[in-house]
Design a protein around this motif. Structure first.
Motif, mmCIF file in Angstrom:
data_model
loop_
_atom_site.group_PDB
_atom_site.id
_atom_site.type_symbol
_atom_site.label_atom_id
_atom_site.label_comp_id
_atom_site.label_asym_id
_atom_site.label_seq_id
_atom_site.Cartn_x
_atom_site.Cartn_y
_atom_site.Cartn_z
ATOM 1 N N CYS A 1 0.850 -1.191 0.000
ATOM 2 C CA CYS A 1 0.000 0.000 0.000
ATOM 3 C C CYS A 1 0.885 1.240 0.000
ATOM 4 N N GLY B 1 4.915 4.204 0.657
ATOM 5 C CA GLY B 1 4.309 3.140 1.433
ATOM 6 C C GLY B 1 5.224 1.964 1.630
ATOM 7 N N LYS B 2 4.620 0.791 1.763
ATOM 8 C CA LYS B 2 5.382 -0.419 2.096
ATOM 9 C C LYS B 2 4.518 -1.647 1.833
ATOM 10 N N ASP B 3 5.127 -2.814 1.946
ATOM 11 C CA ASP B 3 4.379 -4.063 1.911
ATOM 12 C C ASP B 3 3.592 -4.202 3.218
ATOM 13 N N ILE B 4 2.329 -4.618 3.111
ATOM 14 C CA ILE B 4 1.486 -4.693 4.296
ATOM 15 C C ILE B 4 0.961 -6.096 4.595
ATOM 16 N N ALA C 1 -3.218 -1.754 8.248
ATOM 17 C CA ALA C 1 -2.494 -2.934 8.720
ATOM 18 C C ALA C 1 -3.399 -4.134 8.515
ATOM 19 N N GLY D 1 0.111 -9.522 11.337
ATOM 20 C CA GLY D 1 0.645 -9.748 10.006
ATOM 21 C C GLY D 1 0.268 -11.064 9.360
#
Length: 534
Positions: free
Chosen positions: A206, A218-221, A274, A279
């Motif tokens: 995201c 963003g980053k991997d979520i 999240a 996770g």
């Protein structure tokens, strides 16, 4: 409480919205017609096929399987579903026509108005902004945002057009599967990519920006396979509930059965999504229903073919059914009084994937079966009528006729998975693995498919003196890019020598033979044989 995946069948590329107390989900249907399935739910875990956006798309020769052409592995991909100012919008690209289509309707069940958007937008996502401007986000590896004109027919002259994301090098699959949202005055872009390092599987990412002119960061979520053969859970839409909870509906590759939807809880941390619980995707999930007493129609179903024409003389089959391509309506009919589906051949075909008017239903993980009664009194020599495990690497059992005598045969396609997108369908006759003489023009035939632990195989049976007897080999199945869909059951007729033969089918019975328990979180707690005869 229900186990994940929530739907154990091929509903890839989901996009989901909520309108009032009702959730709607659109899914890729590729070459199957009617197309662009829209499912309905009141709790996000139980779903029913509510409608289709179109009966046929463009009726090209390839979509109708004419002139030796087909659209296997092409057709509509990865639609965007939106609701704005009282109207529903479904937007997608079709890889055979290289066009982008936009359908609009005031009611989710239609009628849908069709138009085209100038350009080709891979894995597109629509954004209706608060100021009335409309954008489309799309691409692979490089993700673009383009503003559309007021009519939604083309890019807006002088409108915003920019690259908003570029994936890093060294990935197996760059950013794609775009889903864009404006939430609390910020823009959120959900994407997938397939990593070469780390887990080496499909991952959800995201990116966020404060404006459409600003930088998306963003980053991997989510990077999780639920312990299933390193098959990552990723790509899909997000949605909120009336109580303010958030969920993502993503999909997971499950081998030959296809790509199955998974429900993932979502929360907000510092205005960033999240996914999962610490996770991880939960093995079982529970939600609130907005209509707890609603009874869902099964998305697979047995059928007695007792249909009758509507006021316009049309026959409406159950939503569980789809034709393998646009059907030739002059070559099939239903006798509701006798409970018969009749299919007539209008061309010569080398094998079942080349046949027109093959009627299909999705298969279900971990195992399922389907049987049908076949009347071959009107077959010509060289005709095959029966039931199949329908995909590029197919297997079938059929009643056939040779020199006026009847036989039951089991045929299949040997070889490995084909990972060529949009390859013209196989033109070889396939391998005949077994044949027995049959004393009658009537036969009851069955396919049993086993997908548990990626076994991915189908066995074929005929009924003799009230006993099921296996014929031929256990056919290996696969998920390949030649068809790009999960295996289905198909009822078919095709001719190899002379056109005009006919076959009648009755009493199609669908069985789930490995149904997950919905009473607890144990994904391996199955009960035996549940017949879905509705």
């Amino acid at each position: 409480m229900i186990n994940n995946p929530i739907l154990r069948s091929d509903f890839p590329d989901p996009d989901v919205i909520r309108v009032g107390d009702t959730y709607y989900m659109v899914s890729t249907t590729m070459h199957f017609m009617p197309g662009a399935a829209i499912l309905r739910s009141f709790d996000l875990i139980h779903w029913e096929i509510y409608t289709y956006v179109y009966d046929t798309l463009d009726d090209t020769p390839a979509q109708k399987m004419e002139d030796g052409k087909s659209i296997y592995g092409q057709g509509m991909w990865a639609a965007s579903l939106r609701h704005y100012n009282g109207a529903f919008y479904v937007c997608f690209a079709a890889y055979d026509t290289q066009k982008t289509y936009l359908y609009q309707a005031r009611d989710i069940q239609g009628p849908w108005k069709k138009q085209e958007i100038e350009g080709f937008y891979h894995d597109c996502s629509l954004l209706f902004d608060d100021d009335g401007r409309v954008y489309i986000v799309y691409g692979n590896t490089e993700i673009y945002l383009t503003e559309l004109n007021r009519e939604l027919t083309a890019p807006k002259p002088g409108g915003l057009h920019r690259l908003i994301a570029r994936d890093r090098e060294g990935v197996k699959l760059g950013y794609e599967g775009a889903h864009i949202y404006k939430i609390n005055h910020r823009y959120y872009l959900f994407l997938i990519h397939w990593l070469s390092d780390g887990s080496g599987r499909r991952v959800e990412a995201c990116l966020r920006a404060d404006s459409l002119e600003g930088e998306f960061i963003g980053k991997d979520i989510l990077d999780d396979d639920m312990g299933y053969f390193n098959m990552g859970v990723a790509q899909g839409g997000i949605v909120d509930t009336p109580d303010g909870e958030w969920y993502a509906v993503l999909f997971q590759d499950h081998g030959a059965v296809g790509r199955v939807p998974v429900l993932v809880p979502m929360r907000w941390e510092d205005d960033f999504p999240a996914l999962g619980i610490r996770g991880k995707v939960p093995a079982a999930i529970e939600t609130k229903s907005t209509r707890p007493t609603h009874k869902y129609e099964p998305f697979v179903s047995s059928d007695d073919f007792q249909y009758f024409p509507d006021g316009d003389g049309k026959i409406h089959l159950k939503t569980a059914w789809q034709w393998n391509h646009a059907p030739n309506n002059a070559l099939w009919s239903v006798d509701g009084t006798q409970g018969l589906l009749q299919i007539c051949s209008g061309k010569l075909s080398e094998n079942v994937t080349r046949a027109a008017n093959t009627l299909t239903q999705r298969t279900i993980w971990p195992a399922c079966a389907a049987s049908v009664e076949v009347d071959g009194n009107l077959l010509n020599d060289g005709d095959y009528a029966g039931i199949c495990a329908f995909q590029g690497r197919y297997g079938l059992i059929a009643l056939t006729k040779e020199d006026g005598a009847y036989y039951i045969v089991m045929k299949g396609r040997p070889g490995e998975a084909d990972y060529t997108i949009g390859r013209t369908c196989d033109q070889t006759p396939g391998e005949e693995y077994a044949r027995i003489p049959w004393p009658s023009a009537m036969a009851t035939l069955k396919v049993h498919a086993d997908f548990a632990d990626m076994r991915d195989e189908a066995a074929f049976y005929y009924l003799e003196h009230a006993e099921w007897k296996q014929l031929g080999i256990t056919q290996p199945l696969y998920f390949g890019l030649d068809h790009f869909v999960g295996c289905r059951f198909g009822v078919f007729l095709y001719s190899t020598q002379k056109v005009g033969g006919r076959a009648c089918f009755k009493r199609f019975i669908y069985h789930e033979t490995g149904v997950q328990s919905r009473s607890n979180g144990n994904p391996h707690n199955f009960h035996e044989e549940a017949e879905l005869y509705v």
